[in-house]
Design an enzyme around this catalytic site. Sequence first.
Site, PDB file in Angstrom:
ATOM      1  CB  SER A 184      -1.523  -7.609  19.298  1.00 43.72           C
ATOM      2  OG  SER A 184      -0.528  -8.527  19.645  1.00 43.72           O
TER       3      SER A 184
ATOM      4  CG  HIS B 141      -3.340  -3.480  17.622  1.00 46.23           C
ATOM      5  ND1 HIS B 141      -4.385  -4.362  17.535  1.00 46.23           N
ATOM      6  CD2 HIS B 141      -2.236  -4.203  17.303  1.00 46.23           C
ATOM      7  CE1 HIS B 141      -3.943  -5.558  17.195  1.00 46.23           C
ATOM      8  NE2 HIS B 141      -2.649  -5.481  17.047  1.00 46.23           N
TER       9      HIS B 141
ATOM     10  CD  GLU C   2      -8.110  -3.132  17.570  1.00 51.70           C
ATOM     11  OE1 GLU C   2      -9.189  -3.693  17.722  1.00 51.70           O
ATOM     12  OE2 GLU C   2      -7.028  -3.659  17.893  1.00 51.70           O
TER      13      GLU C   2
ATOM     14  CG  ASN D 270      -5.721  -9.584  17.741  1.00 51.87           C
ATOM     15  OD1 ASN D 270      -5.903 -10.017  16.601  1.00 51.87           O
ATOM     16  ND2 ASN D 270      -4.603  -8.979  18.088  1.00 51.87           N
TER      17      ASN D 270
HETATM   18  N1  3HC Z   1       2.635  -1.495  -2.763  1.00 55.72           N
HETATM   19  C1  3HC Z   1       1.422  -0.925  -3.000  1.00 55.72           C
HETATM   20  N2  3HC Z   1       0.268  -1.635  -3.141  1.00 55.72           N
HETATM   21  C2  3HC Z   1       0.361  -2.962  -3.065  1.00 55.72           C
HETATM   22  C3  3HC Z   1       1.589  -3.644  -2.815  1.00 55.72           C
HETATM   23  C4  3HC Z   1       2.762  -2.849  -2.690  1.00 55.72           C
HETATM   24  N3  3HC Z   1       3.931  -3.396  -2.485  1.00 55.72           N
HETATM   25  N4  3HC Z   1       1.354  -4.971  -2.764  1.00 55.72           N
HETATM   26  C5  3HC Z   1       0.041  -5.135  -2.975  1.00 55.72           C
HETATM   27  N5  3HC Z   1      -0.552  -3.934  -3.154  1.00 55.72           N
HETATM   28  C6  3HC Z   1      -1.967  -3.678  -3.427  1.00 55.72           C
HETATM   29  C7  3HC Z   1      -2.387  -4.468  -4.649  1.00 55.72           C
HETATM   30  O1  3HC Z   1      -2.075  -3.786  -5.836  1.00 55.72           O
HETATM   31  C8  3HC Z   1      -3.867  -4.617  -4.423  1.00 55.72           C
HETATM   32  O2  3HC Z   1      -4.514  -3.392  -4.755  1.00 55.72           O
HETATM   33  P1  3HC Z   1      -5.975  -3.385  -5.443  1.00 55.72           P
HETATM   34  O3  3HC Z   1      -6.891  -4.013  -4.423  1.00 55.72           O
HETATM   35  O4  3HC Z   1      -6.240  -1.940  -5.680  1.00 55.72           O
HETATM   36  O5  3HC Z   1      -5.829  -4.213  -6.680  1.00 55.72           O
HETATM   37  C9  3HC Z   1      -3.966  -4.792  -2.923  1.00 55.72           C
HETATM   38  O6  3HC Z   1      -2.780  -4.179  -2.382  1.00 55.72           O
HETATM   39  C10 3HC Z   1      -3.993  -6.256  -2.503  1.00 55.72           C
HETATM   40  O7  3HC Z   1      -2.778  -6.880  -2.903  1.00 55.72           O
HETATM   41  P2  3HC Z   1      -2.662  -8.222  -3.731  1.00 55.72           P
HETATM   42  O8  3HC Z   1      -3.703  -8.256  -4.823  1.00 55.72           O
HETATM   43  O9  3HC Z   1      -1.257  -8.425  -4.145  1.00 55.72           O
HETATM   44  O10 3HC Z   1      -2.921  -9.334  -2.690  1.00 55.72           O
HETATM   45  P3  3HC Z   1      -4.266  -9.892  -2.143  1.00 55.72           P
HETATM   46  O11 3HC Z   1      -5.437  -9.403  -2.893  1.00 55.72           O
HETATM   47  O12 3HC Z   1      -3.993 -11.340  -2.052  1.00 55.72           O
HETATM   48  O13 3HC Z   1      -4.327  -9.235  -0.683  1.00 55.72           O
HETATM   49  C11 3HC Z   1      -3.858  -9.051   1.593  1.00 55.72           C
HETATM   50  C12 3HC Z   1      -3.304  -9.432   0.247  1.00 55.72           C
HETATM   51  C13 3HC Z   1      -4.116  -7.541   1.662  1.00 55.72           C
HETATM   52  C14 3HC Z   1      -2.811  -9.426   2.629  1.00 55.72           C
HETATM   53  C15 3HC Z   1      -5.205  -9.818   1.819  1.00 55.72           C
HETATM   54  O14 3HC Z   1      -5.015 -11.185   1.595  1.00 55.72           O
HETATM   55  C16 3HC Z   1      -5.763  -9.624   3.195  1.00 55.72           C
HETATM   56  O15 3HC Z   1      -6.365  -8.618   3.506  1.00 55.72           O
HETATM   57  N6  3HC Z   1      -5.552 -10.648   4.076  1.00 55.72           N
HETATM   58  C17 3HC Z   1      -6.002 -10.603   5.453  1.00 55.72           C
HETATM   59  C18 3HC Z   1      -4.953  -9.878   6.269  1.00 55.72           C
HETATM   60  C19 3HC Z   1      -5.397  -9.700   7.685  1.00 55.72           C
HETATM   61  O16 3HC Z   1      -6.435 -10.176   8.124  1.00 55.72           O
HETATM   62  N7  3HC Z   1      -4.567  -9.002   8.450  1.00 55.72           N
HETATM   63  C20 3HC Z   1      -4.797  -8.790   9.840  1.00 55.72           C
HETATM   64  C21 3HC Z   1      -4.080  -9.837  10.598  1.00 55.72           C
HETATM   65  S1  3HC Z   1      -4.343  -9.680  12.343  1.00 55.72           S
HETATM   66  C22 3HC Z   1      -3.223  -8.555  12.836  1.00 55.72           C
HETATM   67  O17 3HC Z   1      -2.399  -8.069  12.102  1.00 55.72           O
HETATM   68  C23 3HC Z   1      -3.272  -8.194  14.278  1.00 55.72           C
HETATM   69  C24 3HC Z   1      -2.095  -8.697  15.047  1.00 55.72           C
HETATM   70  O18 3HC Z   1      -2.188  -8.216  16.352  1.00 55.72           O
HETATM   71  C25 3HC Z   1      -2.048 -10.215  15.087  1.00 55.72           C
END
Ligand code: 3HC
Length: 285
Positions: free
Chosen positions: A120, A141, A153, A191
Amino acid sequence: MAAFKRVGVVGCGLMGSGIGQVCAQAGIETLVREVDQPTLDKGLGRIRKFLEDGVAKGKVQASDKDKILGNIKGTTKLEDLAPCELVVEAVVENIGAKRDVFSVLDKVVKPDAVLASNTSSLSITEIAATTTHPERVLGLHFFNPVPLMKLVEIIRALPTSDAAFDRAKSFVEQIGKTAVVCKDTPGFVVNRLLVPYLLDAVRLLESGLASREDIDNGMKLGCGYPMGPLTLLDFVGLDTTYYIANIMFEEFRQPHFAPPPLLKRMVLAGYMGRKSGRGFYEYGK
Ligand code: 3HC
Protein backbone atom coordinates in the site's frame (compact mmCIF):
# COMPACT_ATOMS: atom_id res chain seq x y z
CA MET A 1 -6.83 -12.51 -23.71
CA ALA A 2 -6.56 -16.01 -22.21
CA ALA A 3 -8.09 -16.34 -18.74
CA PHE A 4 -5.79 -17.09 -15.80
CA LYS A 5 -5.92 -20.73 -14.73
CA ARG A 6 -3.32 -20.80 -11.96
CA VAL A 7 -2.52 -17.95 -9.60
CA GLY A 8 -0.25 -17.82 -6.56
CA VAL A 9 -0.63 -15.66 -3.46
CA VAL A 10 2.32 -15.15 -1.13
CA GLY A 11 1.13 -14.43 2.42
CA CYS A 12 -2.16 -15.62 3.86
CA GLY A 13 -2.81 -12.89 6.43
CA LEU A 14 -5.80 -10.57 6.32
CA MET A 15 -5.10 -9.34 2.77
CA GLY A 16 -3.51 -12.51 1.33
CA SER A 17 -6.37 -14.73 2.48
CA GLY A 18 -8.89 -12.32 0.93
CA ILE A 19 -6.95 -12.22 -2.34
CA GLY A 20 -6.70 -16.03 -2.39
CA GLN A 21 -10.43 -16.28 -1.74
CA VAL A 22 -11.46 -13.94 -4.58
CA CYS A 23 -9.20 -15.81 -7.01
CA ALA A 24 -10.72 -19.15 -5.96
CA GLN A 25 -14.22 -17.66 -6.23
CA ALA A 26 -13.44 -16.77 -9.84
CA GLY A 27 -12.71 -20.46 -10.51
CA ILE A 28 -8.94 -20.03 -10.60
CA GLU A 29 -6.70 -22.76 -9.23
CA THR A 30 -5.12 -20.83 -6.35
CA LEU A 31 -1.98 -21.67 -4.43
CA VAL A 32 -1.34 -19.71 -1.24
CA ARG A 33 2.02 -19.74 0.48
CA GLU A 34 2.75 -18.99 4.12
CA VAL A 35 5.98 -19.23 6.10
CA ASP A 36 4.91 -22.21 8.22
CA GLN A 37 2.04 -24.66 8.59
CA PRO A 38 0.32 -23.07 11.66
CA THR A 39 0.25 -19.63 9.94
CA LEU A 40 -1.01 -21.23 6.74
CA ASP A 41 -3.74 -23.12 8.61
CA LYS A 42 -4.81 -19.88 10.30
CA GLY A 43 -5.07 -18.10 6.94
CA LEU A 44 -6.99 -20.93 5.28
CA GLY A 45 -9.26 -21.02 8.36
CA ARG A 46 -10.03 -17.32 7.83
CA ILE A 47 -11.17 -18.06 4.25
CA ARG A 48 -13.32 -20.97 5.42
CA LYS A 49 -14.91 -18.81 8.14
CA PHE A 50 -15.69 -15.99 5.70
CA LEU A 51 -17.40 -18.46 3.36
CA GLU A 52 -19.30 -20.13 6.22
CA ASP A 53 -20.50 -16.71 7.38
CA GLY A 54 -21.52 -16.03 3.79
CA VAL A 55 -23.58 -19.25 3.75
CA ALA A 56 -25.19 -18.28 7.09
CA LYS A 57 -26.08 -14.85 5.64
CA GLY A 58 -27.55 -16.45 2.51
CA LYS A 59 -24.89 -14.80 0.32
CA VAL A 60 -22.98 -17.98 -0.61
CA GLN A 61 -24.40 -21.36 -1.65
CA ALA A 62 -23.10 -24.24 0.51
CA SER A 63 -22.08 -26.13 -2.65
CA ASP A 64 -20.19 -23.05 -3.93
CA LYS A 65 -18.35 -22.82 -0.61
CA ASP A 66 -16.98 -26.35 -1.08
CA LYS A 67 -16.08 -25.64 -4.71
CA ILE A 68 -14.24 -22.44 -3.76
CA LEU A 69 -12.34 -24.18 -0.96
CA GLY A 70 -11.50 -26.95 -3.42
CA ASN A 71 -9.84 -24.37 -5.70
CA ILE A 72 -7.38 -23.36 -2.95
CA LYS A 73 -4.25 -25.22 -1.98
CA GLY A 74 -1.67 -24.20 0.60
CA THR A 75 2.10 -24.54 0.67
CA THR A 76 5.03 -23.31 2.74
CA LYS A 77 7.43 -23.34 -0.25
CA LEU A 78 7.78 -20.42 -2.65
CA GLU A 79 9.20 -22.84 -5.23
CA ASP A 80 5.77 -24.53 -5.46
CA LEU A 81 4.45 -21.37 -7.14
CA ALA A 82 6.54 -22.18 -10.25
CA PRO A 83 3.56 -23.10 -12.49
CA CYS A 84 1.58 -19.94 -11.64
CA GLU A 85 0.83 -17.44 -14.42
CA LEU A 86 0.47 -14.60 -11.92
CA VAL A 87 1.67 -14.28 -8.34
CA VAL A 88 0.37 -11.65 -5.93
CA GLU A 89 2.65 -10.94 -2.98
CA ALA A 90 0.89 -9.87 0.23
CA VAL A 91 3.53 -10.33 2.93
CA VAL A 92 4.41 -7.92 5.73
CA GLU A 93 4.85 -4.26 4.64
CA ASN A 94 8.63 -4.33 4.77
CA ILE A 95 10.85 -3.70 1.76
CA GLY A 96 13.41 -6.34 2.81
CA ALA A 97 10.75 -9.06 3.17
CA LYS A 98 9.22 -8.14 -0.19
CA ARG A 99 12.55 -8.04 -1.97
CA ASP A 100 13.38 -11.51 -0.60
CA VAL A 101 10.09 -12.90 -1.96
CA PHE A 102 10.50 -11.28 -5.39
CA SER A 103 14.08 -12.40 -5.84
CA VAL A 104 12.99 -16.03 -5.31
CA LEU A 105 9.84 -15.73 -7.45
CA ASP A 106 11.91 -14.18 -10.22
CA LYS A 107 13.94 -17.39 -10.41
CA VAL A 108 11.14 -19.96 -10.10
CA VAL A 109 8.22 -18.69 -12.23
CA LYS A 110 8.07 -18.81 -16.04
CA PRO A 111 9.54 -15.77 -17.85
CA ASP A 112 6.11 -14.58 -18.99
CA ALA A 113 4.45 -14.84 -15.55
CA VAL A 114 3.31 -11.56 -14.01
CA LEU A 115 4.56 -10.64 -10.52
CA ALA A 116 2.44 -8.26 -8.45
CA SER A 117 2.78 -6.70 -5.03
CA ASN A 118 -0.17 -5.74 -2.82
CA THR A 119 1.94 -3.09 -1.08
CA SER A 120 0.00 0.00 0.00
CA SER A 121 2.97 2.31 0.37
CA LEU A 122 6.29 0.89 -0.81
CA SER A 123 7.76 1.64 -4.22
CA ILE A 124 6.87 -0.91 -6.89
CA THR A 125 9.86 0.32 -8.89
CA GLU A 126 12.16 -0.53 -5.96
CA ILE A 127 10.58 -3.99 -5.64
CA ALA A 128 10.87 -4.55 -9.42
CA ALA A 129 14.56 -3.62 -9.27
CA THR A 130 15.18 -6.82 -7.25
CA THR A 131 14.28 -8.95 -10.26
CA THR A 132 15.95 -9.80 -13.54
CA HIS A 133 12.66 -9.11 -15.40
CA PRO A 134 11.40 -5.85 -13.87
CA GLU A 135 9.11 -5.32 -16.87
CA ARG A 136 6.70 -7.99 -15.57
CA VAL A 137 6.41 -6.46 -12.06
CA LEU A 138 3.54 -4.17 -11.03
CA GLY A 139 1.29 -3.34 -8.10
CA LEU A 140 -2.16 -4.83 -7.48
CA HIS A 141 -3.47 -3.06 -4.40
CA PHE A 142 -6.57 -4.62 -2.84
CA PHE A 143 -8.80 -3.18 -0.10
CA ASN A 144 -9.95 -4.62 3.20
CA PRO A 145 -12.19 -6.65 3.42
CA VAL A 146 -10.99 -7.97 0.06
CA PRO A 147 -14.00 -10.20 -0.74
CA LEU A 148 -16.39 -7.24 -0.26
CA MET A 149 -14.44 -4.26 -1.61
CA LYS A 150 -14.81 -3.87 -5.36
CA LEU A 151 -11.63 -1.94 -6.13
CA VAL A 152 -8.11 -2.94 -7.14
CA GLU A 153 -5.50 -0.29 -7.90
CA ILE A 154 -3.11 -1.29 -10.69
CA ILE A 155 0.24 0.42 -10.29
CA ARG A 156 2.69 0.71 -13.13
CA ALA A 157 6.30 0.87 -12.05
CA LEU A 158 8.73 2.71 -14.31
CA PRO A 159 9.82 -0.53 -16.07
CA THR A 160 6.35 -2.21 -16.25
CA SER A 161 5.61 -3.41 -19.79
CA ASP A 162 2.30 -2.91 -21.62
CA ALA A 163 2.00 -6.71 -21.88
CA ALA A 164 2.22 -7.20 -18.08
CA PHE A 165 -0.14 -4.29 -17.50
CA ASP A 166 -2.75 -5.68 -19.93
CA ARG A 167 -2.53 -9.13 -18.30
CA ALA A 168 -3.03 -7.60 -14.86
CA LYS A 169 -6.02 -5.61 -16.08
CA SER A 170 -7.65 -8.74 -17.48
CA PHE A 171 -6.97 -10.55 -14.17
CA VAL A 172 -8.76 -7.81 -12.22
CA GLU A 173 -11.74 -8.18 -14.58
CA GLN A 174 -11.65 -11.97 -14.25
CA ILE A 175 -11.99 -11.76 -10.46
CA GLY A 176 -14.92 -9.35 -10.80
CA LYS A 177 -13.22 -6.24 -9.44
CA THR A 178 -12.95 -2.74 -10.89
CA ALA A 179 -9.49 -1.35 -11.63
CA VAL A 180 -8.12 2.14 -11.28
CA VAL A 181 -4.70 2.79 -12.75
CA CYS A 182 -2.06 4.77 -10.95
CA LYS A 183 1.59 5.74 -11.23
CA ASP A 184 4.07 4.44 -8.66
CA THR A 185 3.80 7.05 -5.88
CA PRO A 186 3.30 6.50 -2.12
CA GLY A 187 -0.37 5.91 -1.28
CA PHE A 188 -1.38 5.60 -4.96
CA VAL A 189 -4.87 7.13 -5.41
CA VAL A 190 -6.90 5.88 -2.46
CA ASN A 191 -4.47 6.12 0.45
CA ARG A 192 -3.14 9.45 -0.88
CA LEU A 193 -6.62 10.86 -0.22
CA LEU A 194 -7.74 8.59 2.62
CA VAL A 195 -4.73 8.80 4.94
CA PRO A 196 -4.66 12.64 5.36
CA TYR A 197 -8.42 12.46 6.07
CA LEU A 198 -7.91 9.80 8.76
CA LEU A 199 -5.00 11.77 10.26
CA ASP A 200 -7.18 14.90 10.36
CA ALA A 201 -9.84 12.97 12.28
CA VAL A 202 -7.20 12.07 14.90
CA ARG A 203 -6.13 15.73 15.00
CA LEU A 204 -9.75 16.77 15.67
CA LEU A 205 -10.02 14.28 18.53
CA GLU A 206 -6.62 15.30 19.86
CA SER A 207 -7.62 18.97 19.91
CA GLY A 208 -10.79 18.18 21.87
CA LEU A 209 -13.00 19.60 19.13
CA ALA A 210 -15.52 16.75 19.31
CA SER A 211 -15.99 13.28 20.81
CA ARG A 212 -14.97 10.12 18.93
CA GLU A 213 -18.64 9.25 18.41
CA ASP A 214 -19.50 12.70 17.06
CA ILE A 215 -16.52 12.70 14.67
CA ASP A 216 -17.57 9.29 13.36
CA ASN A 217 -21.28 10.08 13.19
CA GLY A 218 -20.50 13.36 11.46
CA MET A 219 -18.88 11.61 8.52
CA LYS A 220 -21.19 8.58 8.53
CA LEU A 221 -24.47 10.42 8.68
CA GLY A 222 -23.37 13.68 7.09
CA CYS A 223 -21.48 12.20 4.14
CA GLY A 224 -22.86 8.67 3.86
CA TYR A 225 -19.52 6.98 4.54
CA PRO A 226 -19.98 3.35 5.65
CA MET A 227 -17.72 3.90 8.68
CA GLY A 228 -16.59 7.00 10.52
CA PRO A 229 -12.85 7.78 10.29
CA LEU A 230 -11.95 6.60 13.81
CA THR A 231 -13.88 3.35 13.34
CA LEU A 232 -12.12 2.92 9.99
CA LEU A 233 -8.74 3.54 11.63
CA ASP A 234 -9.52 0.78 14.14
CA PHE A 235 -10.57 -1.46 11.23
CA VAL A 236 -7.47 -0.82 9.08
CA GLY A 237 -5.09 -0.87 12.08
CA LEU A 238 -3.49 2.16 13.74
CA ASP A 239 -0.01 0.72 13.21
CA THR A 240 -0.68 0.20 9.49
CA THR A 241 -1.96 3.75 9.04
CA TYR A 242 0.93 5.17 11.09
CA TYR A 243 3.41 3.26 8.93
CA ILE A 244 1.83 4.41 5.64
CA ALA A 245 1.63 8.03 6.88
CA ASN A 246 5.32 8.01 7.75
CA ILE A 247 6.29 6.72 4.30
CA MET A 248 4.12 9.36 2.63
CA PHE A 249 5.53 12.11 4.87
CA GLU A 250 9.09 10.99 4.14
CA GLU A 251 8.44 11.18 0.40
CA PHE A 252 6.35 14.38 0.14
CA ARG A 253 7.44 16.33 3.27
CA GLN A 254 3.97 17.87 3.51
CA PRO A 255 2.49 18.41 7.02
CA HIS A 256 -0.87 16.80 6.23
CA PHE A 257 0.89 13.41 5.85
CA ALA A 258 2.65 13.72 9.25
CA PRO A 259 1.14 11.35 11.84
CA PRO A 260 -0.26 13.28 14.82
CA PRO A 261 1.34 12.64 18.25
CA LEU A 262 -1.80 10.89 19.57
CA LEU A 263 -1.65 8.28 16.79
CA LYS A 264 2.02 7.60 17.49
CA ARG A 265 1.39 7.22 21.23
CA MET A 266 -1.55 4.88 20.71
CA VAL A 267 0.62 2.68 18.50
CA LEU A 268 3.40 2.77 21.11
CA ALA A 269 0.85 1.74 23.76
CA GLY A 270 -0.18 -1.24 21.62
CA TYR A 271 -3.64 0.20 20.81
CA MET A 272 -3.69 -1.03 17.21
CA GLY A 273 -7.48 -1.12 16.76
CA ARG A 274 -9.74 -4.14 16.35
CA LYS A 275 -6.89 -6.62 16.02
CA SER A 276 -5.48 -5.75 19.47
CA GLY A 277 -8.88 -5.34 21.16
CA ARG A 278 -8.41 -1.59 21.63
CA GLY A 279 -7.98 1.46 19.45
CA PHE A 280 -10.23 4.51 19.47
CA TYR A 281 -12.91 2.08 20.68
CA GLU A 282 -12.75 -1.07 22.81
CA TYR A 283 -13.47 -4.51 21.32
CA GLY A 284 -14.19 -7.84 22.98
CA LYS A 285 -11.42 -10.47 22.81
N1 3HC B 1 -19.84 -13.46 2.65
C1 3HC B 1 -20.55 -12.84 1.66
N2 3HC B 1 -21.10 -11.60 1.80
C2 3HC B 1 -20.95 -11.00 2.97
C3 3HC B 1 -20.22 -11.57 4.06
C4 3HC B 1 -19.68 -12.87 3.86
N3 3HC B 1 -19.01 -13.48 4.81
N4 3HC B 1 -20.21 -10.71 5.09
C5 3HC B 1 -20.91 -9.63 4.70
N5 3HC B 1 -21.35 -9.81 3.43
C6 3HC B 1 -22.16 -8.88 2.64
C7 3HC B 1 -23.42 -8.54 3.41
O1 3HC B 1 -24.42 -9.51 3.22
C8 3HC B 1 -23.78 -7.20 2.83
O2 3HC B 1 -24.38 -7.39 1.55
P1 3HC B 1 -25.58 -6.44 1.04
O3 3HC B 1 -24.97 -5.06 0.96
O4 3HC B 1 -25.95 -7.02 -0.28
O5 3HC B 1 -26.63 -6.54 2.10
C9 3HC B 1 -22.43 -6.55 2.60
O6 3HC B 1 -21.49 -7.64 2.48
C10 3HC B 1 -22.00 -5.67 3.77
O7 3HC B 1 -21.88 -6.47 4.94
P2 3HC B 1 -22.55 -6.16 6.34
O8 3HC B 1 -23.95 -5.66 6.14
O9 3HC B 1 -22.38 -7.33 7.23
O10 3HC B 1 -21.65 -5.07 6.96
P3 3HC B 1 -21.65 -3.53 6.72
O11 3HC B 1 -22.81 -3.07 5.94
O12 3HC B 1 -21.40 -3.00 8.08
O13 3HC B 1 -20.35 -3.34 5.80
C11 3HC B 1 -18.08 -3.08 5.35
C12 3HC B 1 -19.09 -3.77 6.22
C13 3HC B 1 -18.17 -3.60 3.91
C14 3HC B 1 -16.70 -3.41 5.91
C15 3HC B 1 -18.36 -1.54 5.36
O14 3HC B 1 -18.45 -1.09 6.68
C16 3HC B 1 -17.32 -0.74 4.64
O15 3HC B 1 -17.30 -0.66 3.43
N6 3HC B 1 -16.39 -0.12 5.43
C17 3HC B 1 -15.30 0.66 4.89
C18 3HC B 1 -14.16 -0.29 4.54
C19 3HC B 1 -13.04 0.44 3.88
O16 3HC B 1 -13.02 1.65 3.73
N7 3HC B 1 -12.04 -0.33 3.47
C20 3HC B 1 -10.85 0.19 2.88
C21 3HC B 1 -9.84 0.38 3.94
S1 3HC B 1 -8.34 1.07 3.30
C22 3HC B 1 -7.49 -0.23 2.72
O17 3HC B 1 -7.87 -1.37 2.82
C23 3HC B 1 -6.20 0.09 2.06
C24 3HC B 1 -5.01 -0.36 2.85
O18 3HC B 1 -3.86 -0.11 2.11
C25 3HC B 1 -4.90 0.36 4.18
